[in-house]
Write a protein that holds these residues in place. Structure first.
Motif, short mmCIF file in Angstrom:
data_model
loop_
_atom_site.label_atom_id
_atom_site.label_comp_id
_atom_site.label_asym_id
_atom_site.label_seq_id
_atom_site.Cartn_x
_atom_site.Cartn_y
_atom_site.Cartn_z
N SER A 27 -31.08 5.55 0.19
CA SER A 27 -29.84 6.14 0.61
C SER A 27 -29.41 5.89 1.95
O SER A 27 -30.48 5.61 2.84
CB SER A 27 -29.82 7.69 0.52
N LYS A 35 -27.24 5.35 -2.30
CA LYS A 35 -26.46 6.51 -2.30
C LYS A 35 -26.07 7.01 -0.94
O LYS A 35 -26.82 6.62 0.08
CB LYS A 35 -27.43 7.62 -2.98
N LYS A 36 -24.95 7.36 -0.96
CA LYS A 36 -24.53 7.81 0.45
C LYS A 36 -24.99 9.37 0.63
O LYS A 36 -25.04 10.05 -0.14
CB LYS A 36 -22.93 7.94 0.50
N ILE A 42 -30.82 13.87 -1.49
CA ILE A 42 -31.24 13.00 -2.56
C ILE A 42 -32.49 13.71 -3.29
O ILE A 42 -32.52 13.99 -4.33
CB ILE A 42 -31.18 11.57 -2.25
#
Length: 126
Positions: A27, A35-36, A42
């Motif tokens: 992330s 992933k942001k 997360i």
């Protein structure tokens, strides 16, 4: 293995983990890769959907705000957590006391008593 970074240029060791056979989740804070969001966000998503807190362990290194966030996650889900602390080390062998951190059993030197500590042993300055 989970890797969090500020942006795509700061992602470290992804291929190393893959070469070891690990599934890797990346992330980035700005969303330029993986992933942001923050890696702790997360992790929370995975703990509520895919991972069992009963069989999980957290091993982490990173900035102090992330470590503090992991302390709460570890306590909430009762997951053992060890962290490698990043502190300024002037001498690197324990004589200058420049890298002390407060623990429940007194001050410890990151360079000679650590750098890895059980997260529940750390005492955070408020």
């Amino acid at each position: 293995a989970m890797i969090g970074a500020n942006n795509i240029n700061s992602v470290l060791c992804e291929e190393d983990f893959k070469n070891l056979g690990c599934e890797v989740i990346v992330s980035t804070d700005d969303g330029t890769y993986g992933k942001k969001g923050m890696i702790t966000e997360i992790l929370l998503e995975l703990l509520t959907s895919h991972l069992s807190p009963l069989t999980s362990h957290i091993y982490a290194c990173g900035p102090r705000p992330m470590i503090k966030e992991l302390e709460g996650i570890s306590a909430q889900y009762k997951i053992p957590c060890q962290v490698s602390l990043e502190e300024w080390m002037a001498c690197g062998f324990g004589s200058c006391n420049g890298c002390n951190v407060q623990t429940k059993s007194g001050y410890k030197k990151v360079c000679s008593d650590g750098p890895v500590f059980n997260i529940g042993d750390l005492v955070w300055q408020r």
